[in-house]
Design a protein around this motif. Structure first.
Motif, PDB file in Angstrom:
ATOM      1  N   HIS A  27      -9.901  55.782 -58.575  1.00 57.39           N
ATOM      2  CA  HIS A  27     -11.332  56.339 -58.645  1.00 57.39           C
ATOM      3  C   HIS A  27     -12.480  55.278 -58.720  1.00 57.39           C
ATOM      4  CE1 HIS A  27     -10.022  60.781 -59.184  1.00 57.39           C
ATOM      5  NE2 HIS A  27     -10.525  60.564 -57.981  1.00 57.39           N
ATOM      6  N   GLY A 182      -6.278  61.758 -59.449  1.00 56.27           N
ATOM      7  CA  GLY A 182      -5.527  62.533 -58.080  1.00 56.27           C
ATOM      8  C   GLY A 182      -4.198  62.346 -58.174  1.00 56.27           C
ATOM      9  N   HIS A 183      -3.690  60.927 -58.125  1.00 55.72           N
ATOM     10  CA  HIS A 183      -2.388  60.617 -57.740  1.00 55.72           C
ATOM     11  C   HIS A 183      -1.476  61.298 -59.158  1.00 55.72           C
ATOM     12  CE1 HIS A 183      -3.928  57.290 -55.011  1.00 55.72           C
ATOM     13  NE2 HIS A 183      -3.580  58.293 -54.570  1.00 55.72           N
ATOM     14  N   SER A 190      -2.499  70.317 -62.301  1.00 50.92           N
ATOM     15  CA  SER A 190      -3.593  70.483 -62.814  1.00 50.92           C
ATOM     16  C   SER A 190      -3.625  70.978 -64.721  1.00 50.92           C
ATOM     17  CB  SER A 190      -4.925  71.017 -62.217  1.00 50.92           C
ATOM     18  OG  SER A 190      -4.186  72.466 -61.825  1.00 50.92           O
ATOM     19  N   ALA A 207      -9.874  65.392 -58.749  1.00 55.66           N
ATOM     20  CA  ALA A 207     -10.729  65.032 -57.622  1.00 55.66           C
ATOM     21  C   ALA A 207      -9.727  64.313 -56.795  1.00 55.66           C
ATOM     22  CB  ALA A 207     -11.993  64.506 -57.835  1.00 55.66           C
ATOM     23  N   GLY A 208      -9.881  64.275 -55.400  1.00 57.03           N
ATOM     24  CA  GLY A 208      -9.427  63.320 -54.787  1.00 57.03           C
ATOM     25  C   GLY A 208      -9.973  62.103 -54.520  1.00 57.03           C
ATOM     26  N   GLU A 210     -11.624  60.825 -51.636  1.00 57.42           N
ATOM     27  CA  GLU A 210     -12.851  60.393 -50.591  1.00 57.42           C
ATOM     28  C   GLU A 210     -14.149  60.889 -51.295  1.00 57.42           C
ATOM     29  OE1 GLU A 210     -12.572  59.607 -47.655  1.00 57.42           O
ATOM     30  OE2 GLU A 210     -10.251  59.436 -48.045  1.00 57.42           O
ATOM     31  N   HIS A 213     -15.211  64.005 -52.229  1.00 59.06           N
ATOM     32  CA  HIS A 213     -14.289  64.796 -53.341  1.00 59.06           C
ATOM     33  C   HIS A 213     -14.806  64.007 -54.616  1.00 59.06           C
ATOM     34  CE1 HIS A 213     -10.606  64.446 -50.612  1.00 59.06           C
ATOM     35  NE2 HIS A 213     -11.439  65.399 -50.099  1.00 59.06           N
ATOM     36  N   ASN A 235      -9.511  72.413 -60.723  1.00 58.20           N
ATOM     37  CA  ASN A 235      -8.863  71.583 -59.656  1.00 58.20           C
ATOM     38  C   ASN A 235      -9.735  71.431 -58.164  1.00 58.20           C
ATOM     39  OD1 ASN A 235      -7.207  70.276 -58.031  1.00 58.20           O
ATOM     40  ND2 ASN A 235      -5.429  71.740 -58.067  1.00 58.20           N
ATOM     41  N   TYR A 237      -8.975  69.351 -56.066  1.00 60.27           N
ATOM     42  CA  TYR A 237      -7.895  68.395 -54.891  1.00 60.27           C
ATOM     43  C   TYR A 237      -6.950  69.382 -54.852  1.00 60.27           C
ATOM     44  CZ  TYR A 237      -6.047  64.089 -53.446  1.00 60.27           C
ATOM     45  OH  TYR A 237      -5.287  63.279 -52.403  1.00 60.27           O
ATOM     46  N   ASN A 239      -5.476  71.013 -52.332  1.00 61.69           N
ATOM     47  CA  ASN A 239      -4.579  70.535 -51.197  1.00 61.69           C
ATOM     48  C   ASN A 239      -3.475  69.881 -51.522  1.00 61.69           C
ATOM     49  OD1 ASN A 239      -6.425  68.459 -51.197  1.00 61.69           O
ATOM     50  ND2 ASN A 239      -6.532  68.407 -48.727  1.00 61.69           N
TER      51      ASN A 239
END
Ligand code: SF4
Length: 355
Positions: A27, A182-183, A190, A207-208, A210, A213, A235, A237, A239
């Motif tokens: 991030h 995210g990872h 979450s 968060a993702g 991008e 995000h 959450n 993120y 997907n």
């Protein structure tokens, strides 16, 4: 909300100063690459947290790896970002230059192949990482066991993020909210942050990577803090991150590893924050436990203050002068996910403090 409106809201925020920690180095890198800091109100401070596994690996671990690399008929296997990290008397790169056997790996499974192909050598894997990479070491371990590969060992510095966040919440009380990695969240889910959020009454947002995000998660945190709604995990993120995480990966971790206290460079010993090989795999255990005293950081290095958000990288007197990616003084300058290295690579000016 449209991205333009969201950016405008973050730019014009004029409430009390908010400190938001982005826990994960990926991030931090994404925030710098996309210029997000420049879009925020000066009253929103982003702080880089301890989410770079290389940065928090103690120097004593490097020393142990160097010891293996120097041992007759032993080969130390590591990911590239560990090679330049300073130990107490040099790095793996220094040791290699002096004749020690250090080889890069691109996946822990490669270690199994190498060990199978060279049975007269013992391959020692420097297993460093968080919940994101730990399953890959577990897979390699199970592959070695299934294939009867016996000349392979894992020297472990695997760590889990929630106990470190617990440490941060207890010791760094000025942080208002957390941008969750995210990872790591893909693996642990979450819900893993709910006990922390409830206990310390802080908002967490997953968060993702991008820019949109990250901006959405920052907006979510700021809006909640502004409204006085402090606890809760959102959450954003969904997907990729499920509430309960990745069941298969968690089962693999459970089969291979047992939690225990671990030393974090700059933070100290944190109970339950390490992952160690289970007793059933003692034959593959190259050590990892017992790193209960860290050797000191190199003189003047402020990595401990950087990863707890007490200072920004540019506040370190060595930043960009005595310490650069080609001549690192501390681990935060070495790793691609280390805050100092990220600040250095993505800042237009290479010295002094900068936003
Ligand atoms: Fe340590 Fe270098 Fe970062 Fe200073 S700039 S805190 S010496 S890694």
């Amino acid at each position: 909300m449209e991205i333009e409106n969201l950016v405008a809201a973050l730019r014009h925020y004029d409430g009390p100063v908010l400190k938001i920690m982005e826990i994960c180095g990926t991030h931090t890198a994404a925030i710098f690459k996309s210029g997000i800091r420049s879009l925020l109100s000066p009253k929103i401070k982003l702080i880089s947290g301890p989410g770079c596994p290389v940065c928090v690996t103690p120097a004593a671990f490097i020393d142990r790896c160097v010891g293996y690399a120097q041992k007759e008929n032993h080969v130390l296997l590591t990911f590239g970002d560990m090679v330049k990290v300073p130990g107490s008397s040099g790095s793996l790169a220094t040791a290699k230059g002096e004749g020690a056997r250090v080889e890069l790996m691109y996946s822990p499974l490669e270690a199994v192949e190498k060990a199978r192909a060279h049975p007269h050598l013992t391959y020692v894997v420097a297993a460093v990482g968080f919940e994101t990479t730990a399953p890959a070491y577990g897979l390699a371990l199970e592959e070695a066991v299934a294939g009867g590969v016996k000349n392979l060992k894992f020297v472990t510095a695997l760590k889990t993020v929630p106990p470190a966040l617990d440490w941060i919440c207890r010791h760094e009380t000025g942080i208002d909210g957390f941008l969750c990695p995210g990872h790591v969240s893909v693996i642990i889910g979450s819900d893993a942050y709910r006990p922390l959020s409830a206990a310390f009454q802080r908002p967490f947002a997953v968060a993702g990577f991008e820019p949109e995000h990250i901006l959405a998660a920052l907006y979510d945190l700021v809006r909640r803090l502004e409204g006085g709604r402090k606890a809760g995990v959102h959450n954003l993120y969904g997907n990729a991150v499920k509430a309960k995480g990745n069941a298969k990966a968690l089962a693999l971790l459970e089969r291979c590893f047992v939690p225990g206290a671990a030393m974090w460079r700059g933070l100290g010993m944190i109970p339950g924050s390490g992952l160690y090989l289970k007793e059933a795999y003692a034959a593959y255990d190259g050590g990892g436990r017992g790193l209960d005293s860290d050797v000191a950081l190199p003189a003047a290095c402020r990595c401990d203050d950087v990863i707890t958000g007490r200072i920004e990288p540019g506040d370190c007197p060595l930043f960009g002068g005595g310490c650069t990616p080609s001549s690192p003084h501390g681990p935060c300058m070495v790793s691609a996910e280390g805050a100092c290295g990220i600040w250095y690579r993505h800042s237009p000016v290479k010295g002094g403090n900068k936003r």
